[in-house]
Motif scaffolding. Sequence first.
Motif, mmCIF file in Angstrom:
data_model
loop_
_atom_site.group_PDB
_atom_site.id
_atom_site.type_symbol
_atom_site.label_atom_id
_atom_site.label_comp_id
_atom_site.label_asym_id
_atom_site.label_seq_id
_atom_site.Cartn_x
_atom_site.Cartn_y
_atom_site.Cartn_z
ATOM 1 N N ASP A 397 0.829 -1.090 -0.289
ATOM 2 C CA ASP A 397 0.023 0.214 -0.026
ATOM 3 C C ASP A 397 0.993 1.413 -0.500
ATOM 4 O O ASP A 397 0.724 1.514 -0.662
ATOM 5 C CB ASP A 397 -0.951 0.090 0.980
ATOM 6 N N LYS A 398 2.267 1.187 0.585
ATOM 7 C CA LYS A 398 3.315 2.757 0.831
ATOM 8 C C LYS A 398 3.201 2.652 -0.413
ATOM 9 O O LYS A 398 3.432 3.711 -0.793
ATOM 10 C CB LYS A 398 4.241 2.082 2.108
ATOM 11 N N ILE A 399 4.029 1.331 -1.196
ATOM 12 C CA ILE A 399 4.272 1.638 -2.315
ATOM 13 C C ILE A 399 3.819 2.666 -3.818
ATOM 14 O O ILE A 399 4.190 3.665 -4.255
ATOM 15 C CB ILE A 399 5.271 0.529 -2.726
ATOM 16 N N ILE A 400 2.336 1.720 -4.091
ATOM 17 C CA ILE A 400 1.566 1.771 -4.817
ATOM 18 C C ILE A 400 1.133 3.694 -4.469
ATOM 19 O O ILE A 400 0.837 4.482 -5.106
ATOM 20 C CB ILE A 400 0.255 1.182 -4.259
ATOM 21 N N PHE A 401 1.233 4.091 -2.962
ATOM 22 C CA PHE A 401 0.659 5.654 -2.884
ATOM 23 C C PHE A 401 1.941 5.908 -3.171
ATOM 24 O O PHE A 401 2.235 7.271 -3.645
ATOM 25 C CB PHE A 401 0.390 5.870 -1.502
ATOM 26 N N TYR A 402 3.194 5.724 -2.747
ATOM 27 C CA TYR A 402 4.409 6.915 -2.575
ATOM 28 C C TYR A 402 4.668 7.162 -4.087
ATOM 29 O O TYR A 402 5.360 7.951 -4.918
ATOM 30 C CB TYR A 402 6.349 6.181 -1.756
ATOM 31 N N ARG A 403 4.496 5.592 -4.962
ATOM 32 C CA ARG A 403 5.324 5.517 -6.448
ATOM 33 C C ARG A 403 4.002 6.648 -7.740
ATOM 34 O O ARG A 403 3.838 6.875 -8.683
ATOM 35 C CB ARG A 403 5.284 4.575 -7.032
#
Length: 431
Positions: A397-403
Amino acid sequence: MKKDYYRKVAFMGMLLIILLAFQKYTSKNKEDFSDIKFIESSASIELSEFDPNDLDKKQWKNLGFSERQVETILNYKNVVGGKFISKEQFKKCFAVSPDKFSELESYILLPESNNEAKSGGFKNFDKKSITISGKFNPDSYEVSDWMKMGFSERQAAAILKYKGFLGGSFISKEKFKECFIINEENYKKLSPYLILPEKTPTNFRSFAKNFNAEKSKVQYHSFDPNTLDMDGWKSFGFSDRQAQTIINYRDRNLKGSFKNLEDIQKCFVISAQKFEELKPYIKLSQSTDSNNQFKKTEIKQEKTDFSKTDLNTITFKQLLEFGLDEKSAGMIIGFRKKLGGFVNKEQILTTYNIDKELVQKLLSIAPLNTANVPKYTLTDAPEEWLKSHPYFKYSADKIIFYRISEKDERKIWKLLKVKPEYEARMRLYLK
């Protein structure tokens, strides 16, 4: 002149007394936090992702805060507008010590800063909806059961840990509600389906002891699961409904018989823990002659050249042929499927519940071809792949948000703040 002097002194004295009295009066309205002691980080608290805006008093206390601290946090939330908008804002609440915030930070589902929240760029992490198929006893649920319902793996583990803290049973709906992981919204959904008494017995500690004593009364003995009837399954500690489900699974799904231990293990009402308890006593009836089986195995072994068998394509039967038991073979195939393929042989040795000595022999013989293992970059990896891959799912979820806003992978890694050993594992599957 003397009279004027004394008058001025008297006036100043009266003014000073009035100021002191006013200060003393107004200080009564201020809260005294002198008795607050910050809760230190505790390994005994099982943490999981949460939105601090959803927690009530009991849930804050279950998270490790004192009653006074909880009151302060809730008051602070009202002061800032009734809702925390970022981690930065939550951190400023002085009832949350730096150590405590550091412990909670990675689990808080809020933007990092106020600016990030106000910009509208933050998208809340998706909260899985809870699905309930019917009435159930939560005491009989394992991690996999809670995950099927919609909880994450860490949340499911935390629920079981809380059950263990209570003595092995949730006792009542009242006690079940106190579990930190179960927020008010989910409890309202679950409550009508819980097979538990509404209120906690006054002697619930002794009740918990009796519950464990009842569990320990189960007497195991050798049995053939293909001939065991409903009463037989119930004698091993299964409920009426569970026993009937096992029989239906055997008679309908497997057409009358369990062929091997793996068939029994796949039955969803038999938890992993229960299967391990039953396993030493299971005696499956064999329809074929053991000598013929040995000869067939021997012939099969002659057909397979393991020095030319790729570890990323080796089959379940070939692993059995090499000498692994069904559980070890199943664990290796299952782990490989989740990863999308092995990229080095050391990964295979990290698989749970395998005969490492025998697997090491296989690794020394068989080659590993990694050409077909899917690899991506952090910026182009499919969302489903991130959420299902064992090495990425907790950061997905963090990767999807930050990218969304960052295309430089180095910056994304800095924002993720994962441990070096976890990052090293993840990089194995990145271009």
